[in-house]
Structure formats: C-alpha cells, structure tokens
Design an enzyme around this catalytic site. Sequence first.
Site, PDB file in Angstrom:
ATOM      1  N   LYS A   1      77.973  40.260  57.856  1.00  0.00           N
ATOM      2  CA  LYS A   1      76.998  41.283  58.542  1.00  0.00           C
ATOM      3  C   LYS A   1      75.805  40.403  59.157  1.00  0.00           C
ATOM      4  O   LYS A   1      75.349  40.979  60.228  1.00  0.00           O
ATOM      5  CB  LYS A   1      76.162  41.956  57.242  1.00  0.00           C
ATOM      6  CG  LYS A   1      74.782  42.611  57.406  1.00  0.00           C
ATOM      7  CD  LYS A   1      74.456  43.353  56.320  1.00  0.00           C
ATOM      8  CE  LYS A   1      73.170  42.767  55.491  1.00  0.00           C
ATOM      9  NZ  LYS A   1      72.049  42.416  56.371  1.00  0.00           N
TER      10      LYS A   1
ATOM     11  N   ARG B   1      57.581  41.569  55.118  1.00  0.00           N
ATOM     12  CA  ARG B   1      58.565  40.816  56.202  1.00  0.00           C
ATOM     13  C   ARG B   1      57.859  40.528  57.407  1.00  0.00           C
ATOM     14  O   ARG B   1      58.337  41.131  58.507  1.00  0.00           O
ATOM     15  CB  ARG B   1      59.823  41.396  55.854  1.00  0.00           C
ATOM     16  CG  ARG B   1      60.638  40.991  54.657  1.00  0.00           C
ATOM     17  CD  ARG B   1      61.984  41.592  54.607  1.00  0.00           C
ATOM     18  NE  ARG B   1      62.774  40.774  55.238  1.00  0.00           N
ATOM     19  CZ  ARG B   1      64.282  40.711  55.063  1.00  0.00           C
ATOM     20  NH1 ARG B   1      64.926  41.970  54.197  1.00  0.00           N
ATOM     21  NH2 ARG B   1      65.087  40.008  55.826  1.00  0.00           N
TER      22      ARG B   1
END
Length: 416
Positions: A22, A121
């Site tokens: 991924k 983040r």
Amino acid sequence: MEKFIVQGGKRLEGAVHINGAKNSVLPILAATLINAGENILHNCPDLRDVDSAIKILRYLGCRVERSGKTITVNSAGMDRWDIPHELMREMRSSVIFLGPIIARCGRARLSMPGGCELGPRPIDLHLGALSKLGVEISEERGEIVCRSGSMRGRDIILSFPSVGATENIMLAATACSGVTRIITAAREPEIYDLQQFLIKTGAAISGAGESEITVTGGKTRNDASHSIMPDRIEAATYLCAAAACGGSIMLEDAEPEHVGTMISSLAEAGCDIKIAGRRITIDSERPLGHIPPVRTMPFPGFPTDAQAQLMAAACVAQGSTLFLETIFENRFRHVGELVRMGADIRVSGRAAVVSGVERLHGAPVRCTDLRGGAALIIAALCAEGESEISDIYHVDRGYEHMEKTIASLGGRIRRI
Ligand code: UD1
C-alpha cells in the site's frame, strides 16, 4: 456498516501470498502524473486507499484502467491541478499528490489531508521543503495554494526522516533546475521503490535507501512499467497472527529483509522462523515466549505500522513487554479495545506495558485505525469465544480481503 465476526481459538495453517505494498503503490500512483505518458503498474493491491488514489487521478484528467493487479495510468490528458476536499479527506496520503502536481503544472491547490487519526499529522516538513525549492505557498479558506515560478534544486535538510516529505521532495525535485540533495531522508524500502519507478520515467535520481538522496531535475518523459514491491506490513501482520494463535504458515512473495525487526522479535519469543528466498515460514506454539522491548523507529528500526499487531501477540505472550511509540502520538488507541478482550496493558504517555495473560476472551470491539484494526483481528483470532469487530472500513483501507486470507489459513472469520 460491515463487521467481522470472529470465533477465536483456532491454530493457523497454510500459505499466504503477500500483496503489493500500500505505502509503495500510493506514491507511485501519484508519481504517474509527472511523465505525461503511459504508466503500467503491476502487483497493485486491491485496497480502498488505491481506489481513492485512482479517483484523484481521474479527477485530474488521467485515463486509468484496472485489470486484475495491473493499473494503467495515462497522464497525458491531465488538465487540473486541484484536489477537492471530498477526495482529499478519503486518505491521509493524498498529500503525496502535491509534489507531482507542482512538478507537472507549476501550481497546485488542495485541502488539508484526511486519513488515520494518529494524533496531529502536520505537513510542515513537506511545505517547508517545497518552499525552499521555490514554491510560493499560501493558505486560502482551509486550502493550500502553491505556485511555482522557476523551481531550483538545492540541499534540503529534514529535521526528521519523514516518509511522505521525502517522497514529495523527490517528486517535486524532478521538475527543478539543477540538483536537489535530500539530507536525513527517510530510508524506508518504499522510498527505494519510488526511486526505481522514477528512474524508469527518465528521472536522474540516486541514493534512496540511504539517508542522502540526489535528484537532478530534467525531463521525465518516458513511458514506464513497474511492479510494486511486496507489503512488509502485511507480512508482519500475518507473522504476528501466527505467533499469537499458534500454527504454521508460509508467506510467499515476501521480502524477508524488510521484516527483519519483526522476525527477530518473534524468534526471540520462541517462534521458529525460516527464510528461503522470498518465502518466510513461521512455526509457533502457544504460549508464545517473552517478547523483548519494542521501540518504533524510522526504517531500519521497528515499524510503527506493525506495533499494534505485535502488541496483540504480546497480550498472550509470557512475561511483560514494553512498547515505546516514538513516531506517532496517539498510536495506542487500540489498547482500550484489547483491554475489553481481557488484555492487561498499562499506558503512560508514549509507553505501554503489556503483561501477557493466559487467554483473551471474545468481545464486541471497534477498529480505531487501520493497524489497530488488524491488531483486534489478531486478538480475536486467538481469544476464546466470539468477537464482533466493527468499523472494519479502516482495515479495508490497507489489507486486501483480509478475512479471505485468514479463512484460508483456517481462522474462523466472516464479514457481515
Ligand atoms: C508514512 C506511511 C505510514 C507510516 C509512516 C511512518 C504512507 C502512505 N504512510 O506516513 O503508514 O506509519 O510513514 O513510517 O507511506 N511529521 C511532521 N511534519 C511533517 C511530516 C511528518 O511533524 O511535515 C511527523 C509526523 O507527525 C509523524 C512523523 O513525522 O510524527 C512521521 O511521519 P511520516 O514519516 O511523514 O509519515 P507519513 O509519510 O505520513
């Protein structure tokens, strides 16, 4: 809302094919923008995040076709440089489109990204580096607006080896005049895979896998064909499942070097692990032995993306295991759910101490994020009784048909 129903207590036996990674396919799909040509990507996993990336590419004007594990992206017709909020919020890694859109169009407009909730983040390292390369960045109504006149290569020193920032700089630097050196670059294998793809498009780039990467800007106009590397986190997850449940499984098409830290943790806990080329076999008997302390670190250290899965195994291992999470704040959200299944875990800040118990028991639990969800599935598989696991869309973001793989190993799991 779909759920998994798991009946625990079965040993796992059989073989697992490891899919394409991924975290490699997503930046490479974004990178297909830069050559304005045809890109054929093999070994692409069938994941929700991949669907999201394809939607973005199509929105930007690319022609995307999918046939089995092969995705073909023709980026010649790209005619947009913005990504709307609905597409951005589907996955955090959509920020990886920033570098290639700027490289291709000289401008970009996108909203702040979505994705796993692992604490704040930020993307300051991405934006700081792009601005050093000559990109003007402003914020307008929650969107990041980038314009570049002439982009010039230079030395970029990262204060932390961020994976996404390293990738974005590599991609943007292909359009800079002169040489860009990324110092303190992330060394993850996925960065090397991105480099190998970029070289096929004609980019002059070297050093990936080490902490200094050099990109000489210039034309990247070649059509490219590339096979995505195996998913090391998927491999680590199934190793943990076998360790926790007991059993004997063989991972095929894996890259053993990429899961070295996981192999050594599980071997120290008494699992018998053998490597033959791209095959890894694990034999494990319950109870699992003592797992030594785990400290998540940038590659080649122990991956933060495998911390939750090893913690699930530690719940039924002998003795106590200390987990130190140094990469993301808030990456112990699975702990509360594991405790509902009878785990003995104490958390203090970025440290968690797991004291192994003889057995977990089934319970209704909820996936809190992608890897935390995988940990709950592992815990449910080795627990006594039935578990109902909800919010499994997190798991579908990063694991291809996980329930089918587990069922093929004899685990009792079904999707409802
Ligand atoms: C990538 C992976 C993710 C993995 C992570 C760490 C993809 C698609 N995702 O995420 O699965 O968990 O690497 O191995 O490849 N940071 C900043 N400012 C920035 C960028 C990052 O402070 O501008 C901080 C983050 O908040 C975090 C740390 O740096 O604490 C690591 O982040 P980073 O390496 O960038 O992870 P991602 O690229 O987001």
